[in-house]
Design an enzyme around this catalytic site. Structure first.
Site, PDB file in Angstrom:
ATOM      1  N   ALA A 243       0.819  -1.215   0.000  1.00  0.00           N
ATOM      2  CA  ALA A 243       0.000   0.000   0.000  1.00  0.00           C
ATOM      3  C   ALA A 243       0.851   1.263   0.000  1.00  0.00           C
ATOM      4  O   ALA A 243       2.080   1.224   0.130  1.00  0.00           O
ATOM      5  CB  ALA A 243      -0.946  -0.007   1.195  1.00  0.00           C
ATOM      6  N   HIS A 244       0.163   2.386  -0.119  1.00  0.00           N
ATOM      7  CA  HIS A 244       0.826   3.679  -0.292  1.00  0.00           C
ATOM      8  C   HIS A 244       1.767   4.024   0.856  1.00  0.00           C
ATOM      9  O   HIS A 244       1.501   3.738   2.013  1.00  0.00           O
ATOM     10  CB  HIS A 244      -0.208   4.798  -0.486  1.00  0.00           C
ATOM     11  CG  HIS A 244      -1.195   4.952   0.627  1.00  0.00           C
ATOM     12  ND1 HIS A 244      -2.199   5.886   0.598  1.00  0.00           N
ATOM     13  CD2 HIS A 244      -1.339   4.306   1.797  1.00  0.00           C
ATOM     14  CE1 HIS A 244      -2.915   5.823   1.694  1.00  0.00           C
ATOM     15  NE2 HIS A 244      -2.409   4.869   2.436  1.00  0.00           N
TER      16      HIS A 244
END
Length: 330
Positions: A243-244
């Protein structure tokens, strides 16, 4: 396909050859499935029982395992049968698909893109504005590389992969089919009136180091700001989510179906088992291991092994499991 004598193979492995076989070896195979033209591997004592009845003409065996050679059936003793197997597989590895033309006429390449020497670009690829490909980059058919992305020398990108804008990819990387690099991170917040969700813009990018391999259908999301970073030498299995704003150190391993939530930090040499999930804003320090199926809710110390859901020190979790089994039998 090539074939080799047992002496040819041992010349590569530099092991201890015990016995001999005159049979030409056409490839590797499992002990139970092998035919007389196959070589097999024994890396654990639990497979020794299959050697006697196997049709394999040879086996590569860990040097701490006792296995007998038979008439016209040889063994090669090595320190690590798994690593030796990799060398043998390389001997029999067939060539990748052939490009009849270096750049297929159906590829769409923006006039500002810079294409290095020796690059091969397959049918229906798209290369956007100000993209830079290093030397000997291979893009198989139907790859998209969007604006201002750079890809280093000798990187291979398989079909269906999408690399979004402004990403930075190192050299000698391999991205397997349908990898997603740089899609928006998953960022939403409830609206002020409580009647919907507000999408948080994701304006960062993804930076991937050298010699990184990413398996099929895995996703590395772009950062909300700054960068999602994958360090040199990391190996990522199929169906993995990163994820980011997550940061992976060097030479980490993530097995299939595992995932990092936003802003997770991994040190160097971290191993994440299959289907493990890591909570956002968690740090797993260098050399730590997360067991398969575990859920990490808190930071993990360097070199520690954790198991379970929620994950705990492996020794403590194993003791709990033993106690639970004893209670279940009462």
């Amino acid at each position: 396909m090539a074939s080799y004598t047992i002496q040819d193979i041992n010349h590569v492995l530099k092991g201890e050859l015990i016995g001999n076989t005159t049979q030409k070896i056409d490839g590797p195979e499992e002990l139970q499935k092998a035919k007389s033209n196959h070589i097999s591997f024994i890396g654990s004592t639990k497979y020794v029982k299959y050697w006697t009845d196997s049709k394999a003409c040879a086996a590569i065996v860990n040097d701490n395992i006792t296995v007998e050679a038979f008439d016209n059936r040889a063994i090669i003793k090595v320190k690590n049968a798994d690593l030796a197997m990799a060398k043998v597989l390389e001997l029999f590895n067939q060539s990748p698909p052939i490009f009849e033309t270096d750049i297929h006429p159906t590829a769409v390449i923006h006039k500002t893109a810079i294409i290095g020497k020796g690059c091969k670009i397959g049918a229906h690829c798209y290369i956007g504005k100000n993209v830079e490909l290093g030397d000997d980059v291979i893009l198989y058919p139907n790859v998209c590389v969007f604006d201002e992305t750079t890809i280093g020398n000798h990187t291979t990108v398989w079909s269906g992969t999408v690399i979004r804008e402004r990403c930075i990819i190192g050299s000698h990387c391999i991205f397997h089919v349908n990898v997603s690099i740089g899609a928006d991170g998953f960022g939403y917040r409830p609206s002020d009136d409580g009647r919907g969700l507000v999408k948080i813009p994701q304006i960062g990018n993804v930076i991937i180091g050298h010699s990184v391999e990413i398996g099929a259908n895995s996703c590395v999301d772009r950062a909300k700001f700054s960068s999602t970073i994958i360090g040199d030498g990391c190996k990522i299995d199929n169906l993995v989510q990163i994820a980011h704003n997550s940061v992976m150190g060097r030479y980490c391993i993530m097995a299939g179906h595992s995932g990092l939530a936003g802003s997770v930090t991994l040190g160097d040499g971290v191993i994440i088992g299959g289907s493990a999930s890591i909570k956002d804003h968690t740090t797993i320090h260098s050399g730590a291991t997360v067991g398969a199926g575990s859920g990490v809710m808190n930071d993990v110390k360097a070199g520690e092994t954790v198991l379970g859901y929620p994950a705990q020190d492996a020794r403590d979790m194993l003791k709990q499991w033993v106690m639970m089994r004893k209670l279940a039998k009462q």
